[in-house]
Enzyme design. Structure first.
Site, PDB file in Angstrom:
ATOM      1  N   CYS A  96       0.817  -1.092   0.166  1.00 31.34           N
ATOM      2  CA  CYS A  96      -0.142   0.042   0.049  1.00 31.34           C
ATOM      3  C   CYS A  96       0.780   1.190  -0.020  1.00 31.34           C
ATOM      4  O   CYS A  96       2.114   1.135   0.186  1.00 31.34           O
ATOM      5  CB  CYS A  96      -0.808  -0.049   1.373  1.00 31.34           C
ATOM      6  SG  CYS A  96      -0.276   0.182   2.682  1.00 31.34           S
ATOM      7  N   ASP A  99       3.067   1.885   3.318  1.00 31.37           N
ATOM      8  CA  ASP A  99       4.139   0.853   3.149  1.00 31.37           C
ATOM      9  C   ASP A  99       5.345   1.631   2.585  1.00 31.37           C
ATOM     10  O   ASP A  99       6.353   1.598   3.009  1.00 31.37           O
ATOM     11  CB  ASP A  99       3.827  -0.395   2.528  1.00 31.37           C
ATOM     12  CG  ASP A  99       2.983  -1.228   3.315  1.00 31.37           C
ATOM     13  OD1 ASP A  99       2.770  -1.068   4.466  1.00 31.37           O
ATOM     14  OD2 ASP A  99       2.456  -2.270   2.897  1.00 31.37           O
ATOM     15  N   CYS A 159      -4.593  -2.393   4.203  1.00 29.37           N
ATOM     16  CA  CYS A 159      -3.728  -1.798   2.855  1.00 29.37           C
ATOM     17  C   CYS A 159      -4.527  -1.784   1.678  1.00 29.37           C
ATOM     18  O   CYS A 159      -4.114  -0.876   0.905  1.00 29.37           O
ATOM     19  CB  CYS A 159      -2.604  -3.125   2.863  1.00 29.37           C
ATOM     20  SG  CYS A 159      -1.430  -3.263   4.050  1.00 29.37           S
TER      21      CYS A 159
END
Length: 212
Positions: A96, A99, A159
């Site tokens: 995602c 991240d 995510c």
């Protein structure tokens, strides 16, 4: 907006499974080398018995494996996604948008990130170092956030809803059509990076407090 609840919930989700926080950083650093990570390698780095590694991974249901049972993805992945994460001339991927903003500090590398606006498909890109973001294109890039749910599959519950957008107005228009997502918020990419930095600080403090 107040980002503290998001940081708290992210930390809670990471620590929900005993040992996940301790496993995360070594696993990310191994995945960043661009090759699958065996459980034996991970056990050796952590100085854990194989049974403990297996128990933690069993509860982290989002973990990706190759046909030989080696780990190829947990946040950072060798499988193609919408979030390209290039470090040291190696093309990796992330689950995602957040991240990509969190991991450079945890692995100690600068990443060139590229993706697409989740609403329009327009290309977006930026450079993320352990301490700052640069070369943000377009400059007004935004990120969607949701509150993590109490679920073993963090990829599905969190995510899948955390995206890049070309601008805050574009993201807010998208959010108006996704009001069923709990805690949905739109922030600038700089705010999202700040959240990631705070998350990393708390995560590393938690790990060091458990180190004998």
């Amino acid at each position: 907006m107040k980002l503290a609840p998001y940081i708290l919930e992210l930390l809670t989700s990471v620590n929900r499974t005993n040992g996940t926080a301790d496993l995360l950083v070594p696993l990310l650093r191994e995945l960043a080398k661009g090759r699958p990570v065996s459980r034996t390698t991970l056990a050796g780095i952590l100085d854990w018995p194989a049974e403990r590694v297996a128990a933690v991974l069993e509860q982290a249901t989002s973990t990706e494996y190759d046909k030989d049972g080696n780990i190829i993805g947990y946040g950072l992945t060798l499988r193609e996604t919408s979030y390209v994460f290039e470090i040291d001339d190696r093309r990796l991927y992330a689950w995602c948008a957040l991240d990509t903003l969190i991991f450079p500090a945890l692995i100690g590398r600068t990443a060139r990130v590229s993706s697409h606006c989740a609403a329009t498909g327009a290309p977006v890109s930026l450079t993320v170092s352990p301490s700052e973001i640069q070369a943000v294109e377009p400059a007004g890039m935004a990120v969607s956030l949701v509150l993590p749910q109490e679920a073993a599959d963090v990829r599905q519950s969190f995510c899948c809803h955390v995206h890049f957008f070309a601008s805050v107005p574009t993201a807010e228009d998208w959010a108006s059509k996704h009001q069923g997502l709990e805690g949905l918020a739109i922030v600038s990419v700089h705010e999202a990076f700040g959240l990631g930095q705070e998350f990393n600080r708390h995560l590393l403090q938690t790990m060091s407090s458990r180190t004998p």
